[in-house]
Design a protein around this motif. Sequence first.
Motif, mmCIF file in Angstrom:
data_model
loop_
_atom_site.group_PDB
_atom_site.id
_atom_site.type_symbol
_atom_site.label_atom_id
_atom_site.label_comp_id
_atom_site.label_asym_id
_atom_site.label_seq_id
_atom_site.Cartn_x
_atom_site.Cartn_y
_atom_site.Cartn_z
ATOM 1 N N GLN A 66 -11.669 27.351 -25.800
ATOM 2 C CA GLN A 66 -11.351 27.483 -24.380
ATOM 3 C C GLN A 66 -12.509 28.071 -23.587
ATOM 4 O O GLN A 66 -12.737 27.723 -22.425
ATOM 5 N N GLU A 67 -13.266 28.983 -24.209
ATOM 6 C CA GLU A 67 -14.371 29.648 -23.518
ATOM 7 C C GLU A 67 -15.724 29.051 -23.922
ATOM 8 O O GLU A 67 -16.751 29.728 -23.881
ATOM 9 N N SER A 68 -15.724 27.798 -24.317
ATOM 10 C CA SER A 68 -16.942 27.151 -24.779
ATOM 11 C C SER A 68 -17.930 26.943 -23.640
ATOM 12 O O SER A 68 -17.562 26.617 -22.508
ATOM 13 N N LYS A 69 -19.211 27.099 -23.970
ATOM 14 C CA LYS A 69 -20.261 26.776 -23.018
ATOM 15 C C LYS A 69 -20.454 25.264 -22.983
ATOM 16 O O LYS A 69 -19.773 24.515 -23.670
ATOM 17 N N GLY A 70 -21.447 24.819 -22.179
ATOM 18 C CA GLY A 70 -21.759 23.404 -22.146
ATOM 19 C C GLY A 70 -21.041 22.666 -21.031
ATOM 20 O O GLY A 70 -20.352 23.262 -20.199
ATOM 21 N N PRO A 71 -21.157 21.340 -21.013
ATOM 22 C CA PRO A 71 -20.562 20.527 -19.940
ATOM 23 C C PRO A 71 -19.032 20.550 -20.003
ATOM 24 O O PRO A 71 -18.443 20.916 -21.019
ATOM 25 N N ASN A 72 -18.425 20.124 -18.916
ATOM 26 C CA ASN A 72 -16.958 20.075 -18.868
ATOM 27 C C ASN A 72 -16.390 19.173 -19.957
ATOM 28 O O ASN A 72 -15.353 19.459 -20.548
#
Length: 493
Positions: A66-72
């Motif tokens: 849920q809190e992942s970085k990167g693009p949508n």
Amino acid sequence: MDSEREGYTFLWKIEHFNCAWHRRGEKIESPVFVLDSLERTKWRLCIFPKGDTTENCVAYYLKRHQESKGPNAIEIEYELSFLDENSTLQSTVVLKDSFMQGQAKGKRQFIKRDELFSSKDELRDTVTACCRIWVSGKRDLRSEVIYARTIINVENCSFAWNIENFSKMALLERGRAYEIQSTTLEDNLVTLELFLTGHCGEESINVCIKYHNPIVKFFRFNSFLQDEAGNRIDCGNLEFRVNDLKDGKLVLLVSKKMLMKKKNIYLPNDVLSLNCECDFSSKIAFEGIERIDHGTFTSIFRKKTKTENRLDDPSEGITDALRSMYLEELFCDAELRTPTKTFSAHKSILSARSPVFKAMFTNEMKEKIRELVEITDVDADTMHRILLYIYTDILEDLCLETASPLYEAADKYQILSLKSKCSAFLMANLTVNSVCEVLILADMHQDNHLKNTVQDYILQNDKTIFCSSEWKHLMDTHTKLAAETMYLKYHKD
């Protein structure tokens, strides 16, 4: 998919998977892993032991945190599989999906539970989930293998439950009780009560299972009837998640009437002897990333030589560290004295691996006061092998000459996994010359499984064995045991 292709491999071991308490729709989640070359996105695996919607199928998903970085949204190719005990891919599926933050995708009915634990792997209690991830057209993708482990805390116990004056038990009589106590919590966890119920003139034997401690989440109970010769007959089993039931109830597969008909076999001295085995789990004892290796996926599964065998083991680091602690005698606080050599050790490690050592060092015994354990019936070589196993789970150069004394010591100090491995080795390496010695060993330690296997081997090779000098010596020194085995031969005929 091409296994040599650049990408990420995530290997997740779940120990004691069979004792997971999760209901249908409840999942076990892996530790979070980060894929640096995929814009430091965070991921985890989700496994539903009892299925997402179908209880007899294991569900298996890859989830973007849920809190992942990167693009949508990020599009990946990925492969989900389980590995068998030989590190061979099992039930593989290859997918291509776009993942938003918090999304999980995979396969709802990934593998049937009875296929994951096939008959040849019935003792297997650890599963290894494998996930490989690629991105089409991405050339700077790293090749990494990430090792993770989750351990479900499980206690095992086995005991003989003797019901005296069984023939006098009446319907609706207050149950005969047996208390099961935890070795770690020092508390009564479960009470077993045996009682009779009647239906259509038949008296059924029931075992009621009442739990006391809310920490217990899953309970498995196996029961066996033991006859006068020590043979075991399956009487049924029950497993349940404690939150689902206030009490569990098992109706044994034998009735009072059946036992009374053959009371000379099943009720010697009017005693019903049940062999019971219990497993109960309470929590996740450990979860985490153990290490990260750089290299392609196939390097994990190349054919290993004897010297390479431990290099790909995720527990290699901690095993080497504990081996060093033992061999270099670092920070030792206890001594084990055999007739010819004294060994230095750590009370905490001994206690964690052996309930006998734990009792010595926690109760007001002389070993706790002096921090010295006198061991007069174990030779130095066997003691070294025991300690090496306690610290590392490694058995070195096992042979018939070392397996028997190691088996005896493992039984004495209740190191059950070591005893089981020695027993399996002895059964797999029976010979005409050694079989009598192993039969005596099994009989002395009341190991009915080992004893039955040995007796079967004797009956299959009876002409050679009954004429051997070893058998003649057995008849002189263990007359009853020899007679019992020969009786099986002629009773079978």
